[in-house]
Design a protein around this motif. Structure first.
Motif, PDB file in Angstrom:
ATOM      1  N   UNK A  54      -7.677  -5.365  13.407  1.00 64.39           N
ATOM      2  CA  UNK A  54      -7.687  -6.801  13.143  1.00 64.39           C
ATOM      3  C   UNK A  54      -8.504  -7.213  11.933  1.00 64.39           C
ATOM      4  N   UNK A  55      -8.347  -8.481  11.581  1.00 65.76           N
ATOM      5  CA  UNK A  55      -9.068  -9.051  10.437  1.00 65.76           C
ATOM      6  C   UNK A  55     -10.580  -8.940  10.663  1.00 65.76           C
ATOM      7  N   UNK A  56     -11.281  -8.491   9.650  1.00 68.82           N
ATOM      8  CA  UNK A  56     -12.743  -8.453   9.717  1.00 68.82           C
ATOM      9  C   UNK A  56     -13.306  -7.475  10.738  1.00 68.82           C
ATOM     10  N   UNK A  57     -12.457  -6.662  11.342  1.00 65.79           N
ATOM     11  CA  UNK A  57     -12.943  -5.724  12.369  1.00 65.79           C
ATOM     12  C   UNK A  57     -13.727  -4.591  11.707  1.00 65.79           C
ATOM     13  N   UNK A  58     -14.670  -4.014  12.470  1.00 65.18           N
ATOM     14  CA  UNK A  58     -15.443  -2.862  11.985  1.00 65.18           C
ATOM     15  C   UNK A  58     -15.173  -1.700  12.933  1.00 65.18           C
ATOM     16  N   UNK A  84      13.107  20.242   8.732  1.00 65.61           N
ATOM     17  CA  UNK A  84      12.448  19.747   9.956  1.00 65.61           C
ATOM     18  C   UNK A  84      13.238  18.576  10.545  1.00 65.61           C
ATOM     19  N   UNK A  85      13.432  18.612  11.878  1.00 71.10           N
ATOM     20  CA  UNK A  85      14.163  17.544  12.571  1.00 71.10           C
ATOM     21  C   UNK A  85      13.158  16.520  13.115  1.00 71.10           C
ATOM     22  N   UNK A  86      13.219  15.307  12.607  1.00 69.68           N
ATOM     23  CA  UNK A  86      12.261  14.256  12.989  1.00 69.68           C
ATOM     24  C   UNK A  86      12.826  13.316  14.055  1.00 69.68           C
ATOM     25  N   UNK A  87      14.057  13.609  14.540  1.00 71.71           N
ATOM     26  CA  UNK A  87      14.768  12.659  15.409  1.00 71.71           C
ATOM     27  C   UNK A  87      13.936  12.211  16.611  1.00 71.71           C
ATOM     28  N   UNK A  88      13.285  13.146  17.282  1.00 75.59           N
ATOM     29  CA  UNK A  88      12.593  12.803  18.533  1.00 75.59           C
ATOM     30  C   UNK A  88      11.077  12.656  18.383  1.00 75.59           C
ATOM     31  N   UNK A  89      10.656  12.386  17.169  1.00 75.80           N
ATOM     32  CA  UNK A  89       9.218  12.219  16.922  1.00 75.80           C
ATOM     33  C   UNK A  89       8.862  10.734  17.037  1.00 75.80           C
ATOM     34  N   UNK A  90       7.904  10.422  17.937  1.00 73.86           N
ATOM     35  CA  UNK A  90       7.480   9.022  18.101  1.00 73.86           C
ATOM     36  C   UNK A  90       6.702   8.573  16.873  1.00 73.86           C
ATOM     37  N   UNK A  91       6.901   7.312  16.511  1.00 71.73           N
ATOM     38  CA  UNK A  91       6.281   6.789  15.298  1.00 71.73           C
ATOM     39  C   UNK A  91       5.957   5.315  15.445  1.00 71.73           C
ATOM     40  N   UNK A  92       5.103   4.761  14.621  1.00 74.32           N
ATOM     41  CA  UNK A  92       4.797   3.329  14.661  1.00 74.32           C
ATOM     42  C   UNK A  92       3.950   2.953  13.467  1.00 74.32           C
ATOM     43  N   UNK A  93       4.281   1.825  12.881  1.00 77.70           N
ATOM     44  CA  UNK A  93       3.581   1.376  11.677  1.00 77.70           C
ATOM     45  C   UNK A  93       2.086   1.126  11.972  1.00 77.70           C
ATOM     46  N   UNK A  94       1.234   1.508  11.046  1.00 78.61           N
ATOM     47  CA  UNK A  94      -0.207   1.215  11.148  1.00 78.61           C
ATOM     48  C   UNK A  94      -0.505   0.034  10.223  1.00 78.61           C
ATOM     49  N   UNK A  95      -1.263  -0.949  10.756  1.00 78.78           N
ATOM     50  CA  UNK A  95      -1.633  -2.110   9.940  1.00 78.78           C
ATOM     51  C   UNK A  95      -3.153  -2.278   9.970  1.00 78.78           C
ATOM     52  N   UNK A  96      -3.735  -2.471   8.802  1.00 80.41           N
ATOM     53  CA  UNK A  96      -5.164  -2.816   8.730  1.00 80.41           C
ATOM     54  C   UNK A  96      -5.229  -4.186   8.063  1.00 80.41           C
ATOM     55  N   UNK A  97      -5.737  -5.165   8.815  1.00 83.09           N
ATOM     56  CA  UNK A  97      -5.737  -6.526   8.272  1.00 83.09           C
ATOM     57  C   UNK A  97      -6.900  -6.745   7.307  1.00 83.09           C
ATOM     58  N   UNK A  98      -6.844  -7.887   6.607  1.00 85.08           N
ATOM     59  CA  UNK A  98      -7.824  -8.209   5.568  1.00 85.08           C
ATOM     60  C   UNK A  98      -9.257  -8.102   6.106  1.00 85.08           C
ATOM     61  N   UNK A  99     -10.150  -7.709   5.221  1.00 86.02           N
ATOM     62  CA  UNK A  99     -11.613  -7.731   5.456  1.00 86.02           C
ATOM     63  C   UNK A  99     -12.107  -6.731   6.490  1.00 86.02           C
ATOM     64  N   UNK A 100     -11.239  -5.832   6.951  1.00 87.21           N
ATOM     65  CA  UNK A 100     -11.707  -4.817   7.907  1.00 87.21           C
ATOM     66  C   UNK A 100     -12.548  -3.767   7.180  1.00 87.21           C
ATOM     67  N   UNK A 101     -13.426  -3.083   7.949  1.00 79.07           N
ATOM     68  CA  UNK A 101     -14.244  -1.993   7.391  1.00 79.07           C
ATOM     69  C   UNK A 101     -14.144  -0.814   8.357  1.00 79.07           C
ATOM     70  N   UNK A 102     -13.679   0.306   7.853  1.00 78.37           N
ATOM     71  CA  UNK A 102     -13.516   1.503   8.682  1.00 78.37           C
ATOM     72  C   UNK A 102     -14.526   2.547   8.205  1.00 78.37           C
ATOM     73  N   UNK A 103     -15.419   2.940   9.084  1.00 80.50           N
ATOM     74  CA  UNK A 103     -16.497   3.864   8.730  1.00 80.50           C
ATOM     75  C   UNK A 103     -15.979   5.268   8.451  1.00 80.50           C
ATOM     76  N   UNK A 104     -16.880   6.157   8.065  1.00 80.11           N
ATOM     77  CA  UNK A 104     -16.459   7.500   7.658  1.00 80.11           C
ATOM     78  C   UNK A 104     -15.922   8.319   8.830  1.00 80.11           C
ATOM     79  N   UNK A 105     -15.043   9.257   8.503  1.00 81.99           N
ATOM     80  CA  UNK A 105     -14.478  10.230   9.465  1.00 81.99           C
ATOM     81  C   UNK A 105     -13.774   9.595  10.671  1.00 81.99           C
ATOM     82  N   UNK A 106     -13.102   8.498  10.467  1.00 83.90           N
ATOM     83  CA  UNK A 106     -12.326   7.898  11.564  1.00 83.90           C
ATOM     84  C   UNK A 106     -10.895   8.433  11.563  1.00 83.90           C
TER      85      UNK A 106
END
Ligand SMILES: CC(C)(COP(=O)(O)OP(=O)(O)OC[C@H]1O[C@@H](n2cnc3c(N)ncnc32)[C@H](O)[C@@H]1OP(=O)(O)O)[C@@H](O)C(=O)NCCC(=O)NCCS
Length: 207
Positions: free
Chosen positions: A170-174, A139-161
């Motif tokens: 961000x920090x403490x985000x829900x 597979x050629x990945x050359x032209x595939x857009x990409x970007x790092x994902x960051x989840x800061x401290x104390x965040x809470x991500x609910x189910x099926x996101x």
């Protein structure tokens, strides 16, 4: 004494077998007192020793896939991930004291080019890899857009996101259950919906 030695040998061989049966866990570094039950780590075209790092006192399960030779996933201390799918070619960084509920999907890239002329060979190349038992190798990945994902401290991500490439939560985000996060989420906010928008600000006295 002999009984004790036999017991130690039994425990050692049990752990060794577990590691041997899932060799991809060799790409993982995990600190003390963390539980990693039900963690599947797939490194499709390895080019380095380690791809994933988990801190201490965390509880992590889920499917973690490295599509190319690059990328890195880092998870902090005292963090919970209850399953889901994490697909990486660039980077996914999850902080300390984070909770990520079941059924979440993180993908740090678009998988294919937006231009047909640049993705026209993707199926052929993928099939060639499958036919030769070298998944993703052609597979050629050359032209595939990409970007790092960051989840800061104390965040809470609910189910099926769903969390898309390049996003910082961000920090403490829900993040409300079932949201699709396409843009950065500011610290101490509650976001929800598709695409996720700010529902509420969390005041200082409610943090
Ligand atoms: C985000 C959440 C925490 C908000 O809870 P809450 O403060 O009690 O919120 P309310 O039910 O009062 O809703 C507040 C607003 O958010 C909206 N909202 C709530 N959940 C939402 C969702 N999943 N997606 C989109 N909007 C949502 C409501 O419609 C309401 O909007 P309004 O102010 O325009 O009427 C909760 O809805 C949620 O998603 N919890 C996640 C539970 C979970 O994932 N559990 C798994 C175990 S960790």
């Amino acid at each position: 004494m002999i009984l004790l030695l036999k017991k130690i040998a039994r425990v050692f061989s049990k752990n060794f077998k577990k590691e041997k049966n899932n060799t991809s866990l060799n790409y993982l570094v995990c600190e003390r007192n963390t539980r990693i039950e039900g963690l599947n780590l797939s490194v499709r075209n390895p080019a380095k020793d380690k791809y994933m790092y988990i801190g201490k006192n965390s509880v992590i399960s889920g499917n973690f896939v490295f599509e190319t030779a690059s990328g890195e996933i880092r998870i902090g201390n005292n963090t919970f991930i209850g399953g889901g799918m994490f697909v990486c070619i660039e980077g996914i960084e999850i902080g300390n004291d984070v909770m990520i509920s079941w059924g979440c999907t993180f993908v740090d890239n678009n998988s294919h080019s937006l231009r047909w002329s640049e993705r026209k060979d993707d199926v052929r190349d993928w099939k060639k890899g499958l036919d030769e038992n070298k998944i993703g190798f052609y597979k050629d990945w050359t032209n595939v857009k990409r970007g790092k994902i960051v989840v800061k401290d104390k965040a809470w991500i609910g189910f099926n996101c769903i969390v898309m490439k390049g996003v910082t939560i961000g920090e403490g985000a829900v993040v409300a259950a079932g949201s699709v996060v396409t843009k950065d989420v500011p610290d101490w906010t509650i976001v929800g919906g598709n695409p996720a928008k700010i529902i509420k600000y969390i005041p200082e006295n409610e943090r």
